[in-house]
Design a protein around this motif. Structure first.
Motif, PDB file in Angstrom:
ATOM      1  N   LYS A 288       0.817  -1.224   0.000  1.00 30.72           N
ATOM      2  CA  LYS A 288       0.000   0.000   0.000  1.00 30.72           C
ATOM      3  C   LYS A 288       0.847   1.267   0.000  1.00 30.72           C
ATOM      4  CE  LYS A 288      -3.420  -2.495   2.790  1.00 30.72           C
ATOM      5  NZ  LYS A 288      -4.041  -2.583   4.134  1.00 30.72           N
TER       6      LYS A 288
ATOM      7  N   ASP B 236       4.155   3.832  -1.279  1.00 29.86           N
ATOM      8  CA  ASP B 236       4.990   4.203  -2.419  1.00 29.86           C
ATOM      9  C   ASP B 236       6.433   4.306  -1.941  1.00 29.86           C
ATOM     10  OD1 ASP B 236       5.386   6.735  -1.183  1.00 29.86           O
ATOM     11  OD2 ASP B 236       3.652   7.589  -2.225  1.00 29.86           O
TER      12      ASP B 236
ATOM     13  N   ASN C  33       0.937   6.695   1.150  1.00 23.64           N
ATOM     14  CA  ASN C  33      -0.106   5.798   0.677  1.00 23.64           C
ATOM     15  C   ASN C  33      -0.204   5.907  -0.838  1.00 23.64           C
ATOM     16  OD1 ASN C  33      -2.703   4.725  -0.102  1.00 23.64           O
ATOM     17  ND2 ASN C  33      -3.245   4.735   2.075  1.00 23.64           N
ATOM     18  N   CYS C  34       0.121   4.832  -1.544  1.00 23.02           N
ATOM     19  CA  CYS C  34       0.198   4.915  -3.005  1.00 23.02           C
ATOM     20  C   CYS C  34      -1.167   5.139  -3.654  1.00 23.02           C
ATOM     21  CB  CYS C  34       0.852   3.661  -3.577  1.00 23.02           C
ATOM     22  SG  CYS C  34       0.000   2.120  -3.209  1.00 23.02           S
ATOM     23  N   SER C  35      -2.239   4.732  -2.959  1.00 18.77           N
ATOM     24  CA  SER C  35      -3.567   4.928  -3.538  1.00 18.77           C
ATOM     25  C   SER C  35      -3.953   6.398  -3.572  1.00 18.77           C
ATOM     26  CB  SER C  35      -4.615   4.138  -2.751  1.00 18.77           C
ATOM     27  OG  SER C  35      -4.678   4.587  -1.413  1.00 18.77           O
TER      28      SER C  35
ATOM     29  N   SER D  71      -1.363   8.971  -3.230  1.00 23.63           N
ATOM     30  CA  SER D  71      -0.258   9.761  -3.785  1.00 23.63           C
ATOM     31  C   SER D  71      -0.187   9.652  -5.307  1.00 23.63           C
ATOM     32  CB  SER D  71       1.070   9.291  -3.188  1.00 23.63           C
ATOM     33  OG  SER D  71       1.422   8.002  -3.663  1.00 23.63           O
TER      34      SER D  71
ATOM     35  N   LYS E 163       1.571   7.571  -6.830  1.00 28.30           N
ATOM     36  CA  LYS E 163       2.874   7.011  -7.170  1.00 28.30           C
ATOM     37  C   LYS E 163       2.790   5.487  -7.158  1.00 28.30           C
ATOM     38  CE  LYS E 163       5.351  10.959  -5.180  1.00 28.30           C
ATOM     39  NZ  LYS E 163       6.302  11.419  -4.130  1.00 28.30           N
ATOM     40  N   PRO E 164       3.715   4.814  -7.856  1.00 32.65           N
ATOM     41  CA  PRO E 164       3.677   3.349  -7.914  1.00 32.65           C
ATOM     42  C   PRO E 164       3.746   2.713  -6.526  1.00 32.65           C
ATOM     43  CG  PRO E 164       5.196   4.221  -9.551  1.00 32.65           C
ATOM     44  CD  PRO E 164       4.805   5.371  -8.681  1.00 32.65           C
ATOM     45  N   CYS E 165       2.975   1.672  -6.342  1.00 32.71           N
ATOM     46  CA  CYS E 165       2.992   0.932  -5.078  1.00 32.71           C
ATOM     47  C   CYS E 165       4.211   0.008  -5.028  1.00 32.71           C
ATOM     48  CB  CYS E 165       1.718   0.105  -4.929  1.00 32.71           C
ATOM     49  SG  CYS E 165       0.191   1.079  -4.971  1.00 32.71           S
TER      50      CYS E 165
END
Length: 235
Positions: A76, A78, A83-85, A87, A89-91
């Motif tokens: 979850k 980055d 939190n990539c969801s 942000s 940005k790639p997880c």
């Protein structure tokens, strides 16, 4: 004393069950039949019985190992631990990372490991140091297990499900020199003297006496000096 302890329940047991019960007492000292729970509680009160333990069923639960080390929580995040969801940005799921599994090979036909061998597959390549060819097919399946735990992506997810694998088959009938060759190949996969194409991580689920100054340990040190992360079994 033992006979008196068990005589109250002996009448409830068929002859074969009584034989099994006596055999269990003699061999292990641990007795519990699920359908005789009440009787087992009585047995526990005897001064001649040290203990009665529940015979729990044991399962193979690979799906539990990933959350056990909180890998699913890392998915979850980055690269900046955000939190990539949210942000965008790639997880952190292992994408862009290549793992060299130095083991018995890898069954690259397995669906959880991509089902193929090649640059566009999960198992992008490898080498069979046992038979001296470029087909690292696993004929033992320990290496396949290791590869799936690290990067499987299918019915079960490994720790880094989007990572790719390079399979270096060094078993069976291996020697230290063979494993050292595999480590050195991970540093320079195309053997051109340029380490820019080095593999990111080496996985060695194998053991030995643990001498930090032996040639294999030195080879691992060289790999680490080249910028590779080495994960090696202990115990």
């Amino acid at each position: 004393g033992i006979k008196n302890t068990f005589s109250p329940i002996a009448g409830n047991l068929h002859s074969e069950e009584w034989k099994d019960l006596k055999r269990s007492i003699i061999n292990t000292g641990i007795v519990l039949y699920g359908k005789y729970k009440a009787e087992a509680e009585k047995i526990k009160q005897s001064q001649f019985i040290k203990g009665v333990y529940f015979d729990e069923k044991v399962e193979i639960t690979l799906r539990e190992s990933v959350p056990l080390i909180n890998a699913d929580d890392v998915w979850k995040l980055d690269a900046n631990t955000g939190n990539c969801s949210s942000s965008g940005k790639p997880c952190l799921t292992g994408k862009g990372i290549v793992i060299a599994v130095i083991d018995t090979g890898v069954d690259y036909t397995h669906n959880d490991l991509g089902g193929c061998l090649g640059i566009n597959c999960k198992v992008i390549g490898g080498f069979d140091f046992v038979n001296n060819d470029s087909d690292p097919m696993d004929d033992h399946y320990h290496g396949t297990h290791v590869a799936a735990t690290a990067a499987g992506n299918g019915a079960l997810k490994g720790v880094a499900p989007e990572a790719r694998i390079v399979a270096y088959k060094v078993f069976p009938n291996s020697y230290s020199s063979v494993i050292i060759k595999a480590i050195e190949r991970a540093i320079d996969p195309n053997q051109d003297g340029n380490y820019d194409d080095k593999i990111d991580i080496i996985s060695m689920s194998l053991g030995g006496p643990g001498d930090p100054d032996d040639p294999m340990s030195k080879a691992v040190d060289n790999a680490v000096d080249a910028g590779i992360v080495a994960t090696i079994a202990a115990g």
